[in-house]
Scaffold this motif. Structure first.
Motif, PDB file in Angstrom:
ATOM      1  N   UNK A  35      -5.036  11.652   8.248  1.00 36.01           N
ATOM      2  CA  UNK A  35      -6.076  10.723   7.806  1.00 36.01           C
ATOM      3  C   UNK A  35      -5.469   9.394   7.356  1.00 36.01           C
ATOM      4  N   UNK A  36      -4.272   9.433   6.765  1.00 38.15           N
ATOM      5  CA  UNK A  36      -3.609   8.196   6.354  1.00 38.15           C
ATOM      6  C   UNK A  36      -3.256   7.346   7.568  1.00 38.15           C
ATOM      7  N   UNK A  37      -2.797   7.989   8.638  1.00 39.80           N
ATOM      8  CA  UNK A  37      -2.437   7.262   9.856  1.00 39.80           C
ATOM      9  C   UNK A  37      -3.670   6.623  10.488  1.00 39.80           C
ATOM     10  N   UNK A 135       1.927  -6.774   4.721  1.00 38.07           N
ATOM     11  CA  UNK A 135       2.110  -5.462   5.350  1.00 38.07           C
ATOM     12  C   UNK A 135       1.600  -4.333   4.457  1.00 38.07           C
ATOM     13  N   UNK A 136       0.832  -4.699   3.441  1.00 34.45           N
ATOM     14  CA  UNK A 136       0.269  -3.689   2.553  1.00 34.45           C
ATOM     15  C   UNK A 136      -1.154  -4.043   2.185  1.00 34.45           C
ATOM     16  N   UNK A 137      -1.936  -3.027   1.874  1.00 39.44           N
ATOM     17  CA  UNK A 137      -3.309  -3.265   1.445  1.00 39.44           C
ATOM     18  C   UNK A 137      -3.338  -3.442  -0.068  1.00 39.44           C
ATOM     19  N   UNK A 138      -4.446  -3.963  -0.580  1.00 34.66           N
ATOM     20  CA  UNK A 138      -4.629  -4.059  -2.026  1.00 34.66           C
ATOM     21  C   UNK A 138      -4.984  -2.674  -2.556  1.00 34.66           C
ATOM     22  N   UNK A 197       4.476   9.454   5.447  1.00 33.80           N
ATOM     23  CA  UNK A 197       3.343   9.445   6.376  1.00 33.80           C
ATOM     24  C   UNK A 197       2.011   9.540   5.655  1.00 33.80           C
ATOM     25  N   UNK A 198       1.919  10.411   4.645  1.00 34.49           N
ATOM     26  CA  UNK A 198       0.603  10.559   4.017  1.00 34.49           C
ATOM     27  C   UNK A 198       0.319   9.476   2.974  1.00 34.49           C
ATOM     28  N   UNK A 199       1.226   8.509   2.849  1.00 33.06           N
ATOM     29  CA  UNK A 199       0.946   7.331   2.024  1.00 33.06           C
ATOM     30  C   UNK A 199       0.694   6.086   2.874  1.00 33.06           C
ATOM     31  N   UNK A 200       0.634   6.230   4.191  1.00 33.41           N
ATOM     32  CA  UNK A 200       0.459   5.070   5.059  1.00 33.41           C
ATOM     33  C   UNK A 200      -0.897   4.396   4.899  1.00 33.41           C
ATOM     34  N   UNK A 201      -1.868   5.078   4.319  1.00 28.98           N
ATOM     35  CA  UNK A 201      -3.165   4.444   4.093  1.00 28.98           C
ATOM     36  C   UNK A 201      -3.040   3.251   3.151  1.00 28.98           C
ATOM     37  N   UNK A 202      -1.914   3.175   2.406  1.00 32.31           N
ATOM     38  CA  UNK A 202      -1.663   2.040   1.522  1.00 32.31           C
ATOM     39  C   UNK A 202      -0.896   0.919   2.217  1.00 32.31           C
ATOM     40  N   UNK A 203      -0.539   1.112   3.482  1.00 36.50           N
ATOM     41  CA  UNK A 203       0.185   0.087   4.214  1.00 36.50           C
ATOM     42  C   UNK A 203       1.613   0.498   4.521  1.00 36.50           C
TER      43      UNK A 203
END
Length: 259
Positions: A35-37, A135-138, A197-203
């Motif tokens: 889901x993060x990807x 390269x990162x979201x808020x 990988x599972x922290x990629x939703x943050x950028x």
């Protein structure tokens, strides 16, 4: 040091262990990585630097329902950790063998504080740099509002995160990979890549930062055989982020996360 990951399995058992790993990841952090990807792809398509993600969301306009739903995430994380702990225990890896024996205040608490400082301070810098580079979201650590249960629940979520991730991604996953015959280096890198990988939703910055965190934490566990310091450190890092934001966001301008 001889760690808790040195018991290799005979070939007939390896198939069952591979299946066990797949099932555990499918219901825990493997699914989170998927889901993060997908979330990262969406954020990139919409403009990564302009996106915002909230970690602890308001789930209901009714205060007690909101509390109950947020507690459900705590219960889920605790259950994920217990699942990994149970599967290890039933195969001969009791809590003491994976570093969850009696809590020792000096090595476990002080070790956790040291790891938290080692990872948390550079991690904040990496987040700021990632935002500056686009390269990162808020990231909004909390939107729970000024409710009486906000701080206790944020602390519970923080340490539940630490419990679930370190038991499953470090103790369970690394133990099982070693039993399959993978080298210590491959095991460490694989566990760290899963964490990233599972922290990629943050950028992308969060993904890289969590890979580094995984390398440090996995190495520390392999060297010391103690899991408590990792749980303490992870809980402290998240607690500072969640509670610090909740208390200071309205008072410090640099905490503004408007995309």
């Amino acid at each position: 040091m001889t760690g808790p990951t040195d018991d290799l399995l005979p070939d007939p058992r390896k198939r069952a262990i591979r299946l066990e790993i797949a099932v555990v990841l499918a219901v825990t952090f493997g699914l989170s990585a998927y889901t993060a990807f997908v979330s990262l792809i969406e954020a990139v398509l919409l403009g990564l630097s302009g996106q915002k993600v909230t970690l602890n969301r308001k789930l209901s306009p009714i205060d007690l329902i909101n509390l109950a739903l947020n507690l459900a995430s705590v219960f889920q994380l605790i259950a994920w950790g217990l699942l990994g702990l149970y599967l290890l225990w039933r195969s001969g890896f009791g809590p003491s063998r994976i570093g969850l024996g009696r809590f020792r205040w000096r090595p476990d608490l002080l070790g956790g504080l040291g790891l938290a400082a080692l990872i948390g301070i550079p991690g904040l810098g990496l987040y700021v740099a990632g935002r500056a580079l686009g390269i990162g979201v808020a990231v909004v650590p909390s939107e729970l509002g000024d409710t009486w249960w906000r701080i206790p629940v944020l602390l519970m979520v923080a340490f539940a995160n630490g419990w679930a991730e370190e038991v499953v991604v470090v103790a369970f996953f690394m133990t099982r990979l070693r039993q399959l015959g993978l080298s210590p280096t491959v095991v460490l890198v694989t566990s760290s890549l899963l964490r990233g990988a599972y922290h990629l939703y943050q950028g992308f910055g969060a993904g890289v930062g969590n890979v580094v965190m995984g390398l440090v934490f996995g190495y520390a566990w392999r060297r010391t055989g103690r899991l408590w310091p990792l749980i303490v450190a992870h809980g402290l890092i998240d607690a500072v982020a969640y509670v610090g934001y909740a208390l200071l966001a309205g008072h410090l301008g640099w905490l503004d996360v408007t995309p």
